[in-house]
Design a protein around this motif. Structure first.
Motif, PDB file in Angstrom:
ATOM      1  N   VAL A  25       0.871  -1.176   0.000  1.00 16.60           N
ATOM      2  CA  VAL A  25       0.000   0.000   0.000  1.00 16.60           C
ATOM      3  C   VAL A  25       0.909   1.226   0.000  1.00 16.60           C
ATOM      4  O   VAL A  25       1.761   1.366   0.878  1.00 16.60           O
ATOM      5  N   ALA A  26       0.732   2.082  -0.985  1.00 11.56           N
ATOM      6  CA  ALA A  26       1.516   3.322  -1.057  1.00 11.56           C
ATOM      7  C   ALA A  26       0.674   4.465  -0.510  1.00 11.56           C
ATOM      8  O   ALA A  26      -0.525   4.549  -0.769  1.00 11.56           O
ATOM      9  N   ALA A  27       1.312   5.327   0.250  1.00  5.49           N
ATOM     10  CA  ALA A  27       0.634   6.493   0.803  1.00  5.49           C
ATOM     11  C   ALA A  27       1.470   7.729   0.498  1.00  5.49           C
ATOM     12  O   ALA A  27       2.670   7.634   0.242  1.00  5.49           O
ATOM     13  N   CYS A  28       0.822   8.887   0.511  1.00  2.00           N
ATOM     14  CA  CYS A  28       1.553  10.116   0.232  1.00  2.00           C
ATOM     15  C   CYS A  28       0.928  11.294   0.973  1.00  2.00           C
ATOM     16  O   CYS A  28      -0.204  11.226   1.435  1.00  2.00           O
ATOM     17  N   GLY A  29       1.714  12.332   1.099  1.00  2.00           N
ATOM     18  CA  GLY A  29       1.230  13.570   1.702  1.00  2.00           C
ATOM     19  C   GLY A  29       1.313  13.573   3.213  1.00  2.00           C
ATOM     20  O   GLY A  29       2.095  12.849   3.823  1.00  2.00           O
ATOM     21  N   GLU A  30       0.471  14.408   3.793  1.00  2.00           N
ATOM     22  CA  GLU A  30       0.427  14.583   5.239  1.00  2.00           C
ATOM     23  C   GLU A  30      -0.643  13.683   5.835  1.00  2.00           C
ATOM     24  O   GLU A  30      -1.793  13.725   5.417  1.00  2.00           O
ATOM     25  N   THR A  61       4.980  12.916   3.599  1.00  2.00           N
ATOM     26  CA  THR A  61       5.738  14.091   4.021  1.00  2.00           C
ATOM     27  C   THR A  61       5.579  14.418   5.496  1.00  2.00           C
ATOM     28  O   THR A  61       6.383  15.151   6.059  1.00  2.00           O
ATOM     29  N   PHE A  62       4.526  13.888   6.130  1.00  2.00           N
ATOM     30  CA  PHE A  62       4.286  14.171   7.539  1.00  2.00           C
ATOM     31  C   PHE A  62       3.400  13.086   8.116  1.00  2.00           C
ATOM     32  O   PHE A  62       2.463  12.630   7.473  1.00  2.00           O
ATOM     33  N   GLY A  63       3.708  12.668   9.324  1.00  2.00           N
ATOM     34  CA  GLY A  63       2.859  11.748  10.066  1.00  2.00           C
ATOM     35  C   GLY A  63       2.824  12.180  11.517  1.00  2.00           C
ATOM     36  O   GLY A  63       3.855  12.522  12.084  1.00  2.00           O
ATOM     37  N   ASP A  64       1.633  12.193  12.101  1.00  2.00           N
ATOM     38  CA  ASP A  64       1.519  12.607  13.503  1.00  2.00           C
ATOM     39  C   ASP A  64       1.259  11.387  14.390  1.00  2.00           C
ATOM     40  O   ASP A  64       1.402  10.245  13.954  1.00  2.00           O
ATOM     41  N   SER A  65       0.888  11.631  15.624  1.00  2.00           N
ATOM     42  CA  SER A  65       0.694  10.540  16.577  1.00  2.00           C
ATOM     43  C   SER A  65      -0.459   9.625  16.173  1.00  2.00           C
ATOM     44  O   SER A  65      -0.405   8.420  16.454  1.00  2.00           O
ATOM     45  N   GLN A  88      11.350  12.880   8.167  1.00  2.00           N
ATOM     46  CA  GLN A  88      10.380  13.230   9.209  1.00  2.00           C
ATOM     47  C   GLN A  88       9.846  11.981   9.890  1.00  2.00           C
ATOM     48  O   GLN A  88       9.742  11.929  11.108  1.00  2.00           O
ATOM     49  N   LEU A  89       9.519  10.954   9.118  1.00  2.00           N
ATOM     50  CA  LEU A  89       9.005   9.727   9.727  1.00  2.00           C
ATOM     51  C   LEU A  89      10.086   9.014  10.532  1.00  2.00           C
ATOM     52  O   LEU A  89       9.802   8.519  11.625  1.00  2.00           O
ATOM     53  N   CYS A  90      11.293   8.978  10.029  1.00  2.00           N
ATOM     54  CA  CYS A  90      12.389   8.361  10.792  1.00  2.00           C
ATOM     55  C   CYS A  90      12.592   9.073  12.120  1.00  2.00           C
ATOM     56  O   CYS A  90      12.822   8.427  13.152  1.00  2.00           O
ATOM     57  N   ARG A  91      12.484  10.388  12.113  1.00  2.00           N
ATOM     58  CA  ARG A  91      12.613  11.157  13.351  1.00  2.00           C
ATOM     59  C   ARG A  91      11.470  10.826  14.309  1.00  2.00           C
ATOM     60  O   ARG A  91      11.678  10.618  15.503  1.00  2.00           O
ATOM     61  N   LEU A  92      10.238  10.754  13.788  1.00  2.00           N
ATOM     62  CA  LEU A  92       9.074  10.391  14.609  1.00  2.00           C
ATOM     63  C   LEU A  92       9.273   9.008  15.225  1.00  2.00           C
ATOM     64  O   LEU A  92       9.063   8.822  16.424  1.00  2.00           O
ATOM     65  N   PHE A  93       9.701   8.052  14.418  1.00  2.00           N
ATOM     66  CA  PHE A  93       9.900   6.689  14.920  1.00  2.00           C
ATOM     67  C   PHE A  93      11.011   6.649  15.972  1.00  2.00           C
ATOM     68  O   PHE A  93      10.886   5.961  16.988  1.00  2.00           O
ATOM     69  N   ALA A  94      12.094   7.379  15.747  1.00  2.00           N
ATOM     70  CA  ALA A  94      13.215   7.380  16.692  1.00  2.00           C
ATOM     71  C   ALA A  94      12.834   8.062  18.008  1.00  2.00           C
ATOM     72  O   ALA A  94      13.154   7.552  19.089  1.00  2.00           O
ATOM     73  N   LEU A  95      12.151   9.193  17.930  1.00  2.00           N
ATOM     74  CA  LEU A  95      11.780   9.935  19.144  1.00  2.00           C
ATOM     75  C   LEU A  95      10.810   9.159  20.024  1.00  2.00           C
ATOM     76  O   LEU A  95      10.839   9.289  21.248  1.00  2.00           O
TER      77      LEU A  95
END
Length: 114
Positions: A25-30, A61-65, A88-95
């Motif tokens: 499944v491909a996703a895009c955007g915010e 490009t963006f993923g939130d909680s 951005q997602l790698c940062r979210l996953f790491a944090l």
């Protein structure tokens, strides 16, 4: 504010297709609580079709909680692999420590081969 109907029309969910022993499944955007519903539906349908689900995250490009929560819920239900997450997602996953729980791969091909 956009709703799920607008998000689907704008193409938050791209291609969804069988590949090898899994479903991509491909996703895009915010992706946030206002735009997440079409992706949630696509991932649930993929999980019904196959034990292995690969999320092609290259164009997200963006993923939130709420996006992260969806991935963690799906991870419990099926073999979920995240392919090509951006900075951005790698940062979210790491944090959040999700990078120690979710299976991350540099490409869809790598995720399918693993």
């Amino acid at each position: 504010m956009t709703g799920a109907e607008d998000a689907h029309r704008e193409g938050v969910v791209g291609d969804s297709y069988p590949a090898g022993s899994g479903w991509v499944v491909a996703a895009c955007g915010e992706l946030d609580q206002d735009t997440l519903a079409p992706l949630e539906e696509a991932l649930a349908a993929a999980a019904d079709r196959s034990r292995l689900v690969v999320l092609d995250a290259a164009s997200i490009t963006f993923g939130d909680s709420s996006f992260l929560n969806l991935l963690l819920r799906l991870h419990r239900l099926t073999a979920l692999r995240i392919a090509a997450p951006g900075e951005q997602l790698c940062r979210l996953f790491a944090l959040t420590g999700a990078d120690t729980v979710l299976s991350l791969y540099p490409s869809v091909q790598d995720a399918l081969r693993a």
